[in-house]
Design a protein around this motif. Sequence first.
Motif, PDB file in Angstrom:
ATOM      1  N   MET A   1       0.848  -1.203   0.000  1.00 61.52           N
ATOM      2  CA  MET A   1       0.000   0.000   0.000  1.00 61.52           C
ATOM      3  C   MET A   1       0.880   1.248   0.000  1.00 61.52           C
ATOM      4  O   MET A   1       1.892   1.296   0.679  1.00 61.52           O
ATOM      5  CB  MET A   1      -0.920   0.001   1.227  1.00 61.52           C
ATOM      6  CG  MET A   1      -1.809   1.247   1.327  1.00 61.52           C
ATOM      7  SD  MET A   1      -2.905   1.232   2.765  1.00 61.52           S
ATOM      8  CE  MET A   1      -4.102   0.012   2.251  1.00 61.52           C
ATOM      9  N   THR A   2       0.466   2.246  -0.769  1.00 61.76           N
ATOM     10  CA  THR A   2       1.218   3.491  -0.840  1.00 61.76           C
ATOM     11  C   THR A   2       1.177   4.217   0.490  1.00 61.76           C
ATOM     12  O   THR A   2       0.108   4.404   1.078  1.00 61.76           O
ATOM     13  CB  THR A   2       0.644   4.405  -1.933  1.00 61.76           C
ATOM     14  OG1 THR A   2       0.681   3.730  -3.187  1.00 61.76           O
ATOM     15  CG2 THR A   2       1.452   5.699  -2.028  1.00 61.76           C
ATOM     16  N   VAL A   3       2.346   4.620   0.966  1.00 59.56           N
ATOM     17  CA  VAL A   3       2.430   5.483   2.150  1.00 59.56           C
ATOM     18  C   VAL A   3       2.727   6.894   1.644  1.00 59.56           C
ATOM     19  O   VAL A   3       3.826   7.191   1.177  1.00 59.56           O
ATOM     20  CB  VAL A   3       3.530   5.017   3.118  1.00 59.56           C
ATOM     21  CG1 VAL A   3       3.631   5.988   4.303  1.00 59.56           C
ATOM     22  CG2 VAL A   3       3.258   3.608   3.611  1.00 59.56           C
ATOM     23  N   TYR A   4       1.718   7.751   1.700  1.00 58.51           N
ATOM     24  CA  TYR A   4       1.869   9.111   1.220  1.00 58.51           C
ATOM     25  C   TYR A   4       2.517   9.993   2.291  1.00 58.51           C
ATOM     26  O   TYR A   4       2.186   9.890   3.472  1.00 58.51           O
ATOM     27  CB  TYR A   4       0.511   9.723   0.874  1.00 58.51           C
ATOM     28  CG  TYR A   4      -0.123   9.199  -0.381  1.00 58.51           C
ATOM     29  CD1 TYR A   4       0.316   9.604  -1.634  1.00 58.51           C
ATOM     30  CD2 TYR A   4      -1.186   8.296  -0.319  1.00 58.51           C
ATOM     31  CE1 TYR A   4      -0.273   9.130  -2.784  1.00 58.51           C
ATOM     32  CE2 TYR A   4      -1.792   7.816  -1.470  1.00 58.51           C
ATOM     33  CZ  TYR A   4      -1.327   8.238  -2.705  1.00 58.51           C
ATOM     34  OH  TYR A   4      -1.914   7.759  -3.836  1.00 58.51           O
ATOM     35  N   ALA A   5       3.417  10.863   1.846  1.00 60.42           N
ATOM     36  CA  ALA A   5       3.915  11.945   2.694  1.00 60.42           C
ATOM     37  C   ALA A   5       3.427  13.252   2.091  1.00 60.42           C
ATOM     38  O   ALA A   5       3.536  13.462   0.876  1.00 60.42           O
ATOM     39  CB  ALA A   5       5.432  11.923   2.765  1.00 60.42           C
ATOM     40  N   ILE A   6       2.882  14.106   2.920  1.00 61.59           N
ATOM     41  CA  ILE A   6       2.430  15.421   2.479  1.00 61.59           C
ATOM     42  C   ILE A   6       3.382  16.462   3.047  1.00 61.59           C
ATOM     43  O   ILE A   6       3.629  16.508   4.256  1.00 61.59           O
ATOM     44  CB  ILE A   6       0.996  15.701   2.940  1.00 61.59           C
ATOM     45  CG1 ILE A   6       0.041  14.686   2.292  1.00 61.59           C
ATOM     46  CG2 ILE A   6       0.575  17.121   2.587  1.00 61.59           C
ATOM     47  CD1 ILE A   6      -1.382  14.772   2.797  1.00 61.59           C
ATOM     48  N   ILE A   7       3.940  17.270   2.165  1.00 59.09           N
ATOM     49  CA  ILE A   7       4.811  18.368   2.578  1.00 59.09           C
ATOM     50  C   ILE A   7       4.019  19.651   2.423  1.00 59.09           C
ATOM     51  O   ILE A   7       3.559  19.990   1.323  1.00 59.09           O
ATOM     52  CB  ILE A   7       6.091  18.433   1.739  1.00 59.09           C
ATOM     53  CG1 ILE A   7       6.861  17.110   1.811  1.00 59.09           C
ATOM     54  CG2 ILE A   7       6.975  19.579   2.209  1.00 59.09           C
ATOM     55  CD1 ILE A   7       8.110  17.082   0.933  1.00 59.09           C
ATOM     56  N   GLY A   8       3.848  20.368   3.507  1.00 56.13           N
ATOM     57  CA  GLY A   8       3.065  21.592   3.433  1.00 56.13           C
ATOM     58  C   GLY A   8       3.063  22.314   4.750  1.00 56.13           C
ATOM     59  O   GLY A   8       4.005  22.202   5.535  1.00 56.13           O
ATOM     60  N   GLY A   9       1.998  23.062   4.993  1.00 57.50           N
ATOM     61  CA  GLY A   9       1.896  23.858   6.207  1.00 57.50           C
ATOM     62  C   GLY A   9       1.256  23.085   7.339  1.00 57.50           C
ATOM     63  O   GLY A   9       0.733  21.985   7.174  1.00 57.50           O
ATOM     64  N   THR A  10       1.276  23.693   8.511  1.00 47.93           N
ATOM     65  CA  THR A  10       0.772  23.010   9.700  1.00 47.93           C
ATOM     66  C   THR A  10      -0.729  22.748   9.631  1.00 47.93           C
ATOM     67  O   THR A  10      -1.219  21.821  10.261  1.00 47.93           O
ATOM     68  CB  THR A  10       1.073  23.835  10.961  1.00 47.93           C
ATOM     69  OG1 THR A  10       0.522  25.144  10.805  1.00 47.93           O
ATOM     70  CG2 THR A  10       2.574  23.963  11.175  1.00 47.93           C
ATOM     71  N   GLY A  11      -1.482  23.523   8.886  1.00 46.18           N
ATOM     72  CA  GLY A  11      -2.925  23.338   8.804  1.00 46.18           C
ATOM     73  C   GLY A  11      -3.326  22.006   8.222  1.00 46.18           C
ATOM     74  O   GLY A  11      -4.434  21.522   8.458  1.00 46.18           O
TER      75      GLY A  11
ATOM     76  N   GLN B   1      13.125   7.653   4.969  1.00 41.96           N
ATOM     77  CA  GLN B   1      13.501   6.770   6.070  1.00 41.96           C
ATOM     78  C   GLN B   1      12.304   6.444   6.951  1.00 41.96           C
ATOM     79  O   GLN B   1      12.224   5.371   7.560  1.00 41.96           O
ATOM     80  CB  GLN B   1      14.620   7.412   6.907  1.00 41.96           C
ATOM     81  CG  GLN B   1      15.955   7.517   6.189  1.00 41.96           C
ATOM     82  CD  GLN B   1      16.457   6.170   5.707  1.00 41.96           C
ATOM     83  OE1 GLN B   1      16.617   5.238   6.478  1.00 41.96           O
ATOM     84  NE2 GLN B   1      16.700   6.063   4.400  1.00 41.96           N
ATOM     85  N   ALA B   2      11.351   7.367   7.027  1.00 40.76           N
ATOM     86  CA  ALA B   2      10.149   7.139   7.834  1.00 40.76           C
ATOM     87  C   ALA B   2       9.158   6.210   7.146  1.00 40.76           C
ATOM     88  O   ALA B   2       8.169   5.808   7.758  1.00 40.76           O
ATOM     89  CB  ALA B   2       9.477   8.470   8.153  1.00 40.76           C
ATOM     90  N   GLY B   3       9.411   5.885   5.877  1.00 39.11           N
ATOM     91  CA  GLY B   3       8.570   4.926   5.182  1.00 39.11           C
ATOM     92  C   GLY B   3       7.739   5.460   4.043  1.00 39.11           C
ATOM     93  O   GLY B   3       6.966   4.715   3.433  1.00 39.11           O
ATOM     94  N   ALA B   4       7.887   6.749   3.710  1.00 45.05           N
ATOM     95  CA  ALA B   4       7.123   7.313   2.595  1.00 45.05           C
ATOM     96  C   ALA B   4       7.570   6.686   1.283  1.00 45.05           C
ATOM     97  O   ALA B   4       8.765   6.482   1.053  1.00 45.05           O
ATOM     98  CB  ALA B   4       7.302   8.824   2.537  1.00 45.05           C
ATOM     99  N   ASN B   5       6.608   6.400   0.414  1.00 49.44           N
ATOM    100  CA  ASN B   5       6.971   5.970  -0.936  1.00 49.44           C
ATOM    101  C   ASN B   5       6.242   6.770  -2.010  1.00 49.44           C
ATOM    102  O   ASN B   5       6.231   6.395  -3.185  1.00 49.44           O
ATOM    103  CB  ASN B   5       6.759   4.464  -1.131  1.00 49.44           C
ATOM    104  CG  ASN B   5       5.402   3.988  -0.664  1.00 49.44           C
ATOM    105  OD1 ASN B   5       4.423   4.709  -0.740  1.00 49.44           O
ATOM    106  ND2 ASN B   5       5.357   2.765  -0.170  1.00 49.44           N
ATOM    107  N   ALA B   6       5.662   7.914  -1.620  1.00 50.59           N
ATOM    108  CA  ALA B   6       5.094   8.873  -2.566  1.00 50.59           C
ATOM    109  C   ALA B   6       4.958  10.207  -1.843  1.00 50.59           C
ATOM    110  O   ALA B   6       4.626  10.247  -0.653  1.00 50.59           O
ATOM    111  CB  ALA B   6       3.742   8.411  -3.092  1.00 50.59           C
ATOM    112  N   ILE B   7       5.201  11.305  -2.567  1.00 53.70           N
ATOM    113  CA  ILE B   7       5.186  12.643  -1.972  1.00 53.70           C
ATOM    114  C   ILE B   7       4.138  13.510  -2.650  1.00 53.70           C
ATOM    115  O   ILE B   7       4.120  13.646  -3.881  1.00 53.70           O
ATOM    116  CB  ILE B   7       6.560  13.337  -2.113  1.00 53.70           C
ATOM    117  CG1 ILE B   7       7.695  12.477  -1.551  1.00 53.70           C
ATOM    118  CG2 ILE B   7       6.526  14.715  -1.455  1.00 53.70           C
ATOM    119  CD1 ILE B   7       7.712  12.354  -0.067  1.00 53.70           C
TER     120      ILE B   7
END
Length: 245
Positions: free
Chosen positions: A1-11, A75-81
């Motif tokens: 399963m894809t582990v998404y990482a979201i890069i953005g603001g605190t909201g 390293q935390a496990g994300a495989n999509a950004i």
Amino acid sequence: MTVYAIIGGTGLTQLEGLTIRQAQSMDTPYGAPSADIMRGEYAGREVLFLARHGQPHRIPPHQVNYRANLWALKQAGANAILAVNAVGGIHAAMGTGHFCVPHQIIDYTSGRAHTFYEGELEHVTHVDFSHPYDETLRGRLVAALAAEGCAYSGHGVYGCTQGPRLETVAEITRLERDGCDIVGMTGMPEAALARELALPYACLALVVNPAAGKSAALITMAEIERALNEGMGKVKAVLARVLAD
């Protein structure tokens, strides 16, 4: 399963239905990332969040440790950004509140640590960057924007400038001549570093102001903050659709 990482603001950590399980402090060979990585769950899917400018919002675009951020997420496990970026609108279609899912980028930055391939290397590595954004992720963002009824452009060229100052009218004229549709300060080297780490990467850009010379009025931070506040609900809804897919 894809582990998404979201890069953005605190909201973005306040997506309805998101449960934060852990704030993970990490170190990398390139120093500390901008903030702790927030590890949570949404619709049964593991999700990672990282505030690009820190928590609170304090790191200017040219001082973001992009290498540490991307390295830590992998390293935390994300495989999509999924990257969320506030931008200025250059093309006439890119009015305030409009979304763009860019397909290309031009890098106008300087002096940023922009690659993992430096120092004592065993061999030289060249990474293909012809198409900087992952087409599958772009397609998911476009589909989510359409489903939410947002005003959006499914293609566009992102011009990334150094910041932290905004651009001059002449600079925007140059960017427009170069083919840029939107302008921001954080798209690079983030996208290139993701490619070096083989992380599929796409950008959800929200236009928060007309670029210099594209409006008779001066650009103010109050105007930008108002557009961010008005657009953040739509950003969250779009991301929620992608995460639930």
